[in-house]
Design a protein around this motif. Structure first.
Motif, PDB file in Angstrom:
ATOM      1  N   TRP A 138     -14.594  -8.965   1.073  1.00 31.97           N
ATOM      2  CA  TRP A 138     -14.652  -7.585   1.560  1.00 31.97           C
ATOM      3  C   TRP A 138     -13.710  -7.428   2.756  1.00 31.97           C
ATOM      4  O   TRP A 138     -13.648  -8.310   3.623  1.00 31.97           O
ATOM      5  CB  TRP A 138     -16.069  -7.232   2.007  1.00 31.97           C
TER       6      TRP A 138
ATOM      7  N   PHE B  98     -11.558   2.489   5.580  1.00 29.65           N
ATOM      8  CA  PHE B  98     -11.707   2.190   4.157  1.00 29.65           C
ATOM      9  C   PHE B  98     -12.169   0.747   3.977  1.00 29.65           C
ATOM     10  O   PHE B  98     -11.596  -0.178   4.562  1.00 29.65           O
ATOM     11  CB  PHE B  98     -10.373   2.386   3.428  1.00 29.65           C
TER      12      PHE B  98
ATOM     13  N   TYR C 188     -12.694  -2.279   1.228  1.00 32.93           N
ATOM     14  CA  TYR C 188     -12.210  -2.730  -0.072  1.00 32.93           C
ATOM     15  C   TYR C 188     -12.875  -4.047  -0.453  1.00 32.93           C
ATOM     16  O   TYR C 188     -13.000  -4.949   0.383  1.00 32.93           O
ATOM     17  CB  TYR C 188     -10.697  -2.977  -0.047  1.00 32.93           C
TER      18      TYR C 188
ATOM     19  N   GLN D 115       0.856  -1.185   0.000  1.00 31.54           N
ATOM     20  CA  GLN D 115       0.000   0.000   0.000  1.00 31.54           C
ATOM     21  C   GLN D 115       0.893   1.236   0.000  1.00 31.54           C
ATOM     22  O   GLN D 115       1.548   1.535   1.004  1.00 31.54           O
ATOM     23  CB  GLN D 115      -0.913  -0.010   1.227  1.00 31.54           C
TER      24      GLN D 115
ATOM     25  N   GLN E  55     -15.586   0.205  -7.191  1.00 29.88           N
ATOM     26  CA  GLN E  55     -16.460   0.417  -6.036  1.00 29.88           C
ATOM     27  C   GLN E  55     -17.204   1.739  -6.139  1.00 29.88           C
ATOM     28  O   GLN E  55     -16.736   2.700  -6.753  1.00 29.88           O
ATOM     29  CB  GLN E  55     -15.635   0.427  -4.732  1.00 29.88           C
TER      30      GLN E  55
ATOM     31  N   PRO F  46      -5.591  -4.183   6.978  1.00 33.39           N
ATOM     32  CA  PRO F  46      -6.951  -4.624   6.639  1.00 33.39           C
ATOM     33  C   PRO F  46      -7.333  -5.880   7.420  1.00 33.39           C
ATOM     34  O   PRO F  46      -6.471  -6.636   7.856  1.00 33.39           O
ATOM     35  CB  PRO F  46      -6.865  -4.919   5.133  1.00 33.39           C
TER      36      PRO F  46
ATOM     37  N   GLN G   3     -11.001   0.346  -5.505  1.00 34.92           N
ATOM     38  CA  GLN G   3     -10.248   1.550  -5.126  1.00 34.92           C
ATOM     39  C   GLN G   3     -10.381   1.880  -3.646  1.00 34.92           C
ATOM     40  O   GLN G   3      -9.594   2.645  -3.091  1.00 34.92           O
ATOM     41  CB  GLN G   3     -10.740   2.780  -5.904  1.00 34.92           C
ATOM     42  N   GLY G   4     -11.395   1.315  -3.018  1.00 34.44           N
ATOM     43  CA  GLY G   4     -11.652   1.598  -1.612  1.00 34.44           C
ATOM     44  C   GLY G   4     -12.777   2.617  -1.449  1.00 34.44           C
ATOM     45  O   GLY G   4     -12.908   3.553  -2.249  1.00 34.44           O
ATOM     46  N   THR G   5     -13.567   2.429  -0.403  1.00 34.79           N
ATOM     47  CA  THR G   5     -14.634   3.361  -0.045  1.00 34.79           C
ATOM     48  C   THR G   5     -14.360   3.882   1.353  1.00 34.79           C
ATOM     49  O   THR G   5     -14.256   3.097   2.296  1.00 34.79           O
ATOM     50  CB  THR G   5     -16.007   2.667  -0.078  1.00 34.79           C
ATOM     51  N   LYS G   6     -14.221   5.197   1.450  1.00 34.45           N
ATOM     52  CA  LYS G   6     -13.947   5.813   2.751  1.00 34.45           C
ATOM     53  C   LYS G   6     -15.266   6.049   3.476  1.00 34.45           C
ATOM     54  O   LYS G   6     -16.131   6.798   3.001  1.00 34.45           O
ATOM     55  CB  LYS G   6     -13.196   7.132   2.579  1.00 34.45           C
TER      56      LYS G   6
ATOM     57  N   GLY H  73      -4.466   2.774  -2.342  1.00 35.66           N
ATOM     58  CA  GLY H  73      -5.168   1.533  -2.070  1.00 35.66           C
ATOM     59  C   GLY H  73      -4.238   0.345  -1.962  1.00 35.66           C
ATOM     60  O   GLY H  73      -3.017   0.483  -1.844  1.00 35.66           O
TER      61      GLY H  73
ATOM     62  N   GLN I 175     -10.257  -1.607   6.485  1.00 33.70           N
ATOM     63  CA  GLN I 175      -8.995  -1.106   7.012  1.00 33.70           C
ATOM     64  C   GLN I 175      -9.296   0.112   7.878  1.00 33.70           C
ATOM     65  O   GLN I 175      -9.600   1.197   7.366  1.00 33.70           O
ATOM     66  CB  GLN I 175      -8.020  -0.733   5.897  1.00 33.70           C
TER      67      GLN I 175
END
Lengths: 122, 112
Positions: free
Chosen positions: B40, B90, B92, A39, B6, B49, B105-108, A44, B43
């Protein structure tokens, strides 16, 4: 409990190599695959590859082929990942994580080590 | 490579309220018409994560039942039935059907 403990932070110059260790405890090391994920700062997650802890067989993402080597020492339940020809783009936190008993299990990767920060700077 | 997308990328949430995150793959993650190779992860700030869901809908050990995964083929959803303060971070999605395994890409998720 199942735990992965990684080596500490490293600072390397461009062109150098770095070797990160990942010591496993709480389970039979050779039963499960080990994966490596990195990372970059503020970015990401990027999967780098897996290693069969029993046989030592590996599968690397094409992006890292020829520059990454994953090994293990079963006598000390430790996996290693070496990255060569470092550039500033390799500055990242590198995580090891336990996979399933085979690479097609679909069981995800968990738990993860605490991460090892590698900084590449001249 | 399989591309994971995402949405949303940012999700303000209210404690006690539900929330959901979508994940779409560029090709089907269904194998043998049985299992979807989609995980899923959460993190939390400053942490590695942790696995929440594997094979599309199976909760990992110790994961609260307020988290659930659904979907099949190329479209997947993570739902939180009642958001708690500890759910910030985040999220993922990741496909583990084909190498290279790839992440969204990840969701905050943050408390609003």
């Amino acid at each position: 409990q199942v735990q992965l403990v990684q080596s500490g932070a490293e600072v390397k110059k461009p062109g150098a190599s770095v070797k990160v260790s990942c010591k496993a405890s709480g389970y039979t090391f050779t039963v499960y695959y080990i994966h490596w994920v990195r990372q970059a700062p503020g970015q990401g997650l990027e999967w780098m590859g897996w290693m069969n802890s029993k046989s030592g067989g590996t599968k690397y993402a094409q992006k890292f082929q020829g520059r990454v080597t994953m090994t293990r020492d079963t006598s000390i339940n430790t996996a290693f990942m070496e990255v060569s020809s470092l550039t500033s783009d390799d500055t990242a936190v590198y995580y090891c994580a336990r996979g399933g008993p085979d690479f097609w299990s679909g069981l995800g990767i968990d738990p993860w080590g605490q991460g090892s920060l590698v900084t590449v700077s001249s | 490579d399989i591309v994971m997308t995402q949405s949303p990328l940012s999700l303000p949430v209210t404690p006690g309220e539900p929330a959901s995150i979508s994940c779409r793959s560029s090709q089907s993650l269904l194998f043998n018409n049985r299992s979807n190779y989609l995980d899923w992860y959460l993190q939390r700030p400053g942490q590695p994560p942790q696995l929440l869901i594997y094979l599309g809908s199976y909760r990992a050990s110790g994961v609260p039942d307020r988290f659930s995964g659904s979907g099949s083929g190329t479209d997947f959803t993570l739902k939180i039935s009642r958001v708690e303060a500890e759910d910030v971070g985040f999220f993922y999605c990741m496909q583990d059907l084909e190498t290279p395994w790839t992440f969204g890409q990840g969701t905050k998720v943050e408390i609003q």
